[in-house]
Design an enzyme around this catalytic site. Sequence first.
Site, short mmCIF file in Angstrom:
data_model
loop_
_atom_site.label_atom_id
_atom_site.label_comp_id
_atom_site.label_asym_id
_atom_site.label_seq_id
_atom_site.Cartn_x
_atom_site.Cartn_y
_atom_site.Cartn_z
N VAL A 44 -25.83 -22.64 -19.06
CA VAL A 44 -24.50 -22.80 -19.64
C VAL A 44 -24.10 -24.25 -19.40
O VAL A 44 -23.78 -24.63 -18.27
CB VAL A 44 -23.48 -21.84 -19.01
CG1 VAL A 44 -22.09 -22.05 -19.60
CG2 VAL A 44 -23.92 -20.39 -19.20
N GLU A 45 -24.17 -25.06 -20.46
CA GLU A 45 -23.86 -26.48 -20.33
C GLU A 45 -22.36 -26.72 -20.34
O GLU A 45 -21.57 -25.84 -20.68
CB GLU A 45 -24.52 -27.27 -21.46
CG GLU A 45 -26.03 -27.26 -21.37
CD GLU A 45 -26.70 -28.06 -22.46
OE1 GLU A 45 -27.91 -28.28 -22.32
OE2 GLU A 45 -26.05 -28.46 -23.45
N CYS A 54 -27.51 -23.73 -14.41
CA CYS A 54 -28.89 -23.41 -14.78
C CYS A 54 -29.02 -21.90 -14.98
O CYS A 54 -28.24 -21.11 -14.45
CB CYS A 54 -29.84 -23.86 -13.69
SG CYS A 54 -29.86 -25.64 -13.42
N GLU A 56 -31.20 -20.01 -13.69
CA GLU A 56 -31.49 -19.39 -12.40
C GLU A 56 -30.20 -19.09 -11.64
O GLU A 56 -30.11 -18.08 -10.94
CB GLU A 56 -32.40 -20.31 -11.56
CG GLU A 56 -33.76 -20.55 -12.17
CD GLU A 56 -33.82 -21.73 -13.14
OE1 GLU A 56 -34.93 -22.24 -13.38
OE2 GLU A 56 -32.76 -22.16 -13.66
N CYS A 90 -33.22 -25.33 -8.30
CA CYS A 90 -33.34 -23.90 -8.57
C CYS A 90 -34.45 -23.25 -7.75
O CYS A 90 -34.37 -22.08 -7.42
CB CYS A 90 -33.52 -23.66 -10.06
SG CYS A 90 -31.99 -24.02 -10.97
#
Length: 137
Positions: A44-45, A54, A56, A90
């Site tokens: 999700v930017e 990220c 993860e 991550c």
Amino acid sequence: MVDWDTLTQAANEIAARAYAPYSGYRVGAAALADDGRLVVGCNVENAAYGVTLCAECGLVSQLHATGGGRLTHFVCVNGAGEVIMPCGRCRQLLWEAGGAALEVLTPQGALPMDEVLPQAFGPEDLDHVAPPGTNAP
């Protein structure tokens, strides 16, 4: 025996839901928990790049939000469906959620987490320091 194809398919499905308007690089992650639950996450930017999440991160959040436990098997894919490696940050997150025995599907095949992140720093390392506010050596 884990069904890596099914796990990879779940990662591909969630990658399609990623929010990546800035980079266009969609990522999906899927994992199994020790109780058999399937957990997923996508990137999700954010316009403020440093607060981008990220895939993860979303996956580990879902792990805890749905009952906790430990991850046993993990895969991450890009928007084209190719298996990719988690970034260093991550990898640390996955270590905390699955430990050395977590199996990670990599572009070179399945590897245990202790090969993906050798000599990892984990919760047990915190046992070697004094609690905050003490003067112990």
